[in-house]
Structure formats: C-alpha cells, structure tokens
Design a protein around this motif. Sequence first.
Motif, mmCIF file in Angstrom:
data_model
loop_
_atom_site.group_PDB
_atom_site.id
_atom_site.type_symbol
_atom_site.label_atom_id
_atom_site.label_comp_id
_atom_site.label_asym_id
_atom_site.label_seq_id
_atom_site.Cartn_x
_atom_site.Cartn_y
_atom_site.Cartn_z
ATOM 1 N N MET A 145 0.779 -1.152 -0.033
ATOM 2 C CA MET A 145 -0.119 0.020 0.144
ATOM 3 C C MET A 145 1.003 1.090 -0.036
ATOM 4 N N GLY A 146 0.797 1.944 -0.894
ATOM 5 C CA GLY A 146 1.365 3.340 -1.123
ATOM 6 C C GLY A 146 0.886 4.428 -0.004
ATOM 7 N N ILE A 147 1.746 5.448 0.217
ATOM 8 C CA ILE A 147 1.456 6.385 1.002
ATOM 9 C C ILE A 147 0.706 7.768 0.358
ATOM 10 N N THR A 148 1.128 7.765 -1.019
ATOM 11 C CA THR A 148 0.618 8.832 -1.633
ATOM 12 C C THR A 148 -0.848 8.552 -2.035
ATOM 13 N N PHE A 149 -1.713 9.655 -2.225
ATOM 14 C CA PHE A 149 -3.112 9.635 -2.574
ATOM 15 C C PHE A 149 -3.920 8.793 -1.178
ATOM 16 N N THR A 150 -3.317 9.166 -0.183
ATOM 17 C CA THR A 150 -4.078 8.383 1.053
ATOM 18 C C THR A 150 -4.100 6.813 1.013
ATOM 19 N N GLY A 151 -3.354 6.199 -0.037
ATOM 20 C CA GLY A 151 -3.253 4.705 -0.126
ATOM 21 C C GLY A 151 -4.043 4.349 -1.223
ATOM 22 N N ILE A 152 -4.754 5.290 -1.917
ATOM 23 C CA ILE A 152 -5.993 5.059 -3.037
ATOM 24 C C ILE A 152 -5.068 4.714 -4.089
ATOM 25 N N ALA A 153 -5.481 3.337 -4.658
ATOM 26 C CA ALA A 153 -4.980 2.690 -5.789
ATOM 27 C C ALA A 153 -5.311 3.210 -7.191
ATOM 28 N N ASN A 154 -4.556 3.319 -8.310
ATOM 29 C CA ASN A 154 -5.084 3.564 -9.720
ATOM 30 C C ASN A 154 -5.594 5.112 -9.534
ATOM 31 N N PRO A 155 -4.881 6.122 -8.989
ATOM 32 C CA PRO A 155 -5.308 7.417 -8.920
ATOM 33 C C PRO A 155 -5.513 8.053 -10.004
ATOM 34 N N HIS A 156 -4.528 7.633 -11.250
ATOM 35 C CA HIS A 156 -4.563 8.480 -12.323
ATOM 36 C C HIS A 156 -5.737 7.792 -13.377
ATOM 37 N N SER A 157 -6.279 6.688 -13.339
ATOM 38 C CA SER A 157 -7.148 6.351 -14.227
ATOM 39 C C SER A 157 -8.496 6.780 -14.328
ATOM 40 N N ILE A 158 -9.102 6.771 -15.578
ATOM 41 C CA ILE A 158 -10.475 7.472 -15.661
ATOM 42 C C ILE A 158 -11.539 6.736 -15.357
ATOM 43 N N GLY A 159 -12.411 6.926 -14.334
ATOM 44 C CA GLY A 159 -13.345 6.103 -13.934
ATOM 45 C C GLY A 159 -14.603 5.855 -14.946
ATOM 46 N N ALA A 160 -15.488 4.935 -14.699
ATOM 47 C CA ALA A 160 -16.442 4.577 -15.798
ATOM 48 C C ALA A 160 -17.775 5.388 -15.521
ATOM 49 N N PHE A 161 -17.851 6.216 -14.596
ATOM 50 C CA PHE A 161 -19.087 7.255 -14.380
ATOM 51 C C PHE A 161 -18.785 8.558 -14.050
ATOM 52 N N GLY A 162 -19.557 9.398 -15.010
ATOM 53 C CA GLY A 162 -19.585 10.649 -14.663
ATOM 54 C C GLY A 162 -20.406 10.568 -13.464
ATOM 55 N N VAL A 163 -20.881 12.231 -13.042
ATOM 56 C CA VAL A 163 -21.793 12.349 -12.105
ATOM 57 C C VAL A 163 -22.995 11.992 -12.410
ATOM 58 N N ASP A 164 -23.853 12.358 -13.453
ATOM 59 C CA ASP A 164 -25.101 12.042 -13.896
ATOM 60 C C ASP A 164 -25.336 10.315 -13.893
ATOM 61 N N ALA A 165 -24.454 9.771 -14.529
ATOM 62 C CA ALA A 165 -24.437 8.224 -14.563
ATOM 63 C C ALA A 165 -24.325 7.603 -13.420
ATOM 64 N N ASN A 166 -23.566 8.037 -12.512
ATOM 65 C CA ASN A 166 -23.419 7.502 -11.259
ATOM 66 C C ASN A 166 -24.586 7.764 -10.293
ATOM 67 N N ALA A 167 -25.420 9.097 -10.438
ATOM 68 C CA ALA A 167 -26.415 8.918 -9.804
ATOM 69 C C ALA A 167 -27.364 8.447 -9.856
ATOM 70 N N LYS A 168 -27.547 7.991 -11.375
ATOM 71 C CA LYS A 168 -28.766 7.297 -11.778
ATOM 72 C C LYS A 168 -28.543 5.555 -11.531
ATOM 73 N N ILE A 169 -27.258 5.248 -11.615
ATOM 74 C CA ILE A 169 -27.031 3.729 -11.338
ATOM 75 C C ILE A 169 -27.233 3.756 -9.350
ATOM 76 N N LEU A 170 -26.821 4.400 -8.620
ATOM 77 C CA LEU A 170 -27.129 4.656 -7.332
ATOM 78 C C LEU A 170 -28.772 4.711 -6.893
ATOM 79 N N GLN A 171 -29.126 5.498 -7.766
ATOM 80 C CA GLN A 171 -30.680 5.262 -7.709
ATOM 81 C C GLN A 171 -31.276 4.260 -7.606
ATOM 82 N N ARG A 172 -30.471 3.357 -8.595
ATOM 83 C CA ARG A 172 -31.492 1.863 -8.793
ATOM 84 C C ARG A 172 -30.810 1.052 -7.525
ATOM 85 N N TYR A 173 -29.731 1.050 -7.162
ATOM 86 C CA TYR A 173 -29.382 0.612 -5.898
ATOM 87 C C TYR A 173 -30.300 0.813 -4.583
ATOM 88 N N ARG A 174 -30.399 2.051 -4.654
ATOM 89 C CA ARG A 174 -31.454 2.817 -3.346
ATOM 90 C C ARG A 174 -32.564 2.253 -3.608
#
Length: 429
Positions: free
Chosen positions: A1-30
């Motif tokens: 576990m690295g100490i940079t980025f508070t230990g978060i892995a893959n900090p430079h990668s682009i995620g699959a979800f923008g804000v709107d897409a993420n909100a819609k998916i989390l609405q389904r889970y909710r």
Amino acid sequence: MGITFTGIANPHSIGAFGVDANAKILQRYRFIHERLMFISAAQLPARHNWDVKTAMGRHIYEDAEAADQLRTRVSHLRTPLANVGQEPDPTLTLLMDEILHARTDSEWLAGVYTVIKPALIEAYRSHIQRTQQIVDQPTIRILRSILLDLEEQVLWGEAAIAHLKNAGEWEEAGTEELCTLIKRCILAAGGMSNEMKRSSEIPERIRSFQVYQLPKKSQREARMGETTLYRTSMGMKFEKPNEDRLVGMMRVRQEEMTAAELIAAVLWSQKGMPWAFYRDLARHLWDEVRHALFGQAALEAEGLNWRSRPQYTSDYDINIEKIPSAQYAWLSIGIEEGAMKRPGKVGEFEFCRDQVKHPLMTQFQDYDWADEVVHASFGRTWTPELFGEELGFIREVAKHELDHFFSEVRKAEEIAAAEDETEDSTMRY
C-alpha cells in the motif's frame, strides 16, 4: 500500500461514471434496498420458519440503512432531494412486485438470497472496481460497507436453504418459476446497474395482478403448535424463589416477535410519510426481533425448550384490523412509553441484577430498557404526524386501544379456560 493519495490505488485512471451516470445507477441500488425493506416487512408475518423470520428482521434493518446511505449519496450528486425517491426502472418495479408475492419460505429464500442479493453483490464489486477511485471514494466506502452485510446475508440464505432441504422442509413448487421470472426481470433491466445489454423481452406479470394482503393471523412453525391470544407459561413448576418470574420474563422477551410483526404491518401499510419514519420503524422492528432473540438465548442457555410451547401472537393478531396510526400508538405510546414508568423496564433490570443475580438476563434487560427509551421517543416523534394531533390526544387513543386489547386477551383466556373445563368434565365421565 502506497502512502501517496492516502493509499488509494490507480489514482490516475479515468473512471467509468460521470456524476449524472453515477447518480442514476445509485438510484437503482437505493430503490432495490428500499423496496426490499418494505417487501420484507410485508412478508414477515406470513413466513413460518422462526429462523427465517428473525433473519428477515435483521435484513430489513440492514436494507433500510443501505437505502439511507445511498439516498444521501445520490443527493450529493446533483440530484434534488425531491427526486431521490423516484422509481428508476419499470422492470425493477415489476421484479419487486413479483417477489412481494412469494408464497412460501422456500420461494422467499430462493428469490432473495440466490438471485436478487447475489446480483447486487456482483454489481457492487464491479462498481467499486470501475469507478474513479478518488472522485468517487464516498460511493466506494458506502458500497463496501453494504457489501459486508450483503455477503453475510447471502451466506446465511445459502445455509438456511441447505438446512430446510436437509430437514425435508424445502418446498420446490413455485420456487423455480419465481426465480426464473426474477432473472428475466434483471436481464430486461440491463442488470442491477443497467450496464448489461438489455433483453428485448419484457417479462409479464405472473403473480402481482392483485394487491398484496397482509395475513389476518401471523404465522409460526407447525411444531410450535397453535398460536395463542393470551400468554402461556413454559409449563413447568419451579422450586427456587422468583424462578418462575425470571423464566416468565425470558418467555415474554422471546415472544416479542409479535411486536415486530405489528411494526412490519405499519411499515408496509402506512403511506406518504417522510423517509426518516420508515428508517426509524425498520430500526424499531429489528430491536423487537433482537428482544425475541434475547429471550430465545436466555431460555436455551437454561436448557428450556421454548419451541414446545404455543406462541403468543396478540400484538399482531388483535391489532391487525386497526389503522396503522392506531397500531403504532398502541405499541409505542401505550405499551412502550408506559414501560418508562416504575417499576416498568427499570424494575425488570433491577430484578435480574439484584434479586435473582442472573448475569445474562441482567445484560439483556439493560439493553431492552435502553431500546424501549428509543422506541418511546419514536412514538412521541411520529404519532403526532400520523394523527395530525397533539400527544395528549394520542395518549387517550392509546389508552382506548390498550383497553380493547386486554379485553380481547381476557376473552381468549376465558374461552380457553371453558374449553379446558369441558374437556376435563368429558374425561371424568
């Protein structure tokens, strides 16, 4: 576990979800967790197996907590609070409508624990891996905590299914049909997150044409015998002072499943309340199931076979015909606020601690007392909103409902006594 980025892995990668897409998916889970909370409450009085009932109480609470966390997260993703409770997909709604109509313990277990919750686990693991690890860390943290509960729930469900099959109590009829329909609904919805290719086939309703009806009488395992509207003892004679009172207290705790079932009826039936009301009732319901487990654990620790005795179900069976507001006033104000007066809950705790010096029941009663303080507070918070009246009026309603309740209990006792007398007379001749 690295100490940079508070230990978060893959900090430079682009995620699959923008804000709107993420909100819609989390609405389904909710939505799925929230509906499971309501549906499980509706199903609780109808299920027979004791261990299934107790687990449902816990999972209702855990689904409520999951929905609560997801509601908050969705509102932080540019979603107006007024939109957080919307239904996100008609096919998911159909899925929930159909599992609501599970007819047996086996159908319920198979549908929820072999199809729905495993599909959620798969979706959450994928979401955690694919989202951007810095920007969406709040979602990751929520989903990880929910995953811990889901994984335990599915393991429990698998064990419960295996147990019922080994005991010859598994009912195959209808189970495969229901599970197949649920799987078709998930495919038609594009999976729990809507990221799979949607099936072009829209499933048809099979069971949910009719409005779901709560049972008029709460159910128990056949081996427990008939349920009763009045309390029965453990059928034993005791020699030690106060031992009968101690065992009676254990027995009363064990029978608090009937209070949980009444709350389940309120949770399912009462519409139009703020989300916080349903979250609080899910907590209240699980507390009552925990109290039943207190009694079960205490009786079993003493080697007492509580399953051999008829189960008291009056809290649900006598009150089920009443409107939800009256049901909740009866319990939270009439019973639980009343238990705050001495001797009440403090007296039960002191009896276990000081007179019989029973360590396990002392601890159980200590926490039972603490929970009842919370429940009385729930009553004072929510019954004025349920009735649109002041507490003074509600306390009068609760008193009236208590009088009616205990009148019905006495009638049941008198009928049983008369039947016993007739039976004794017949046997003498």
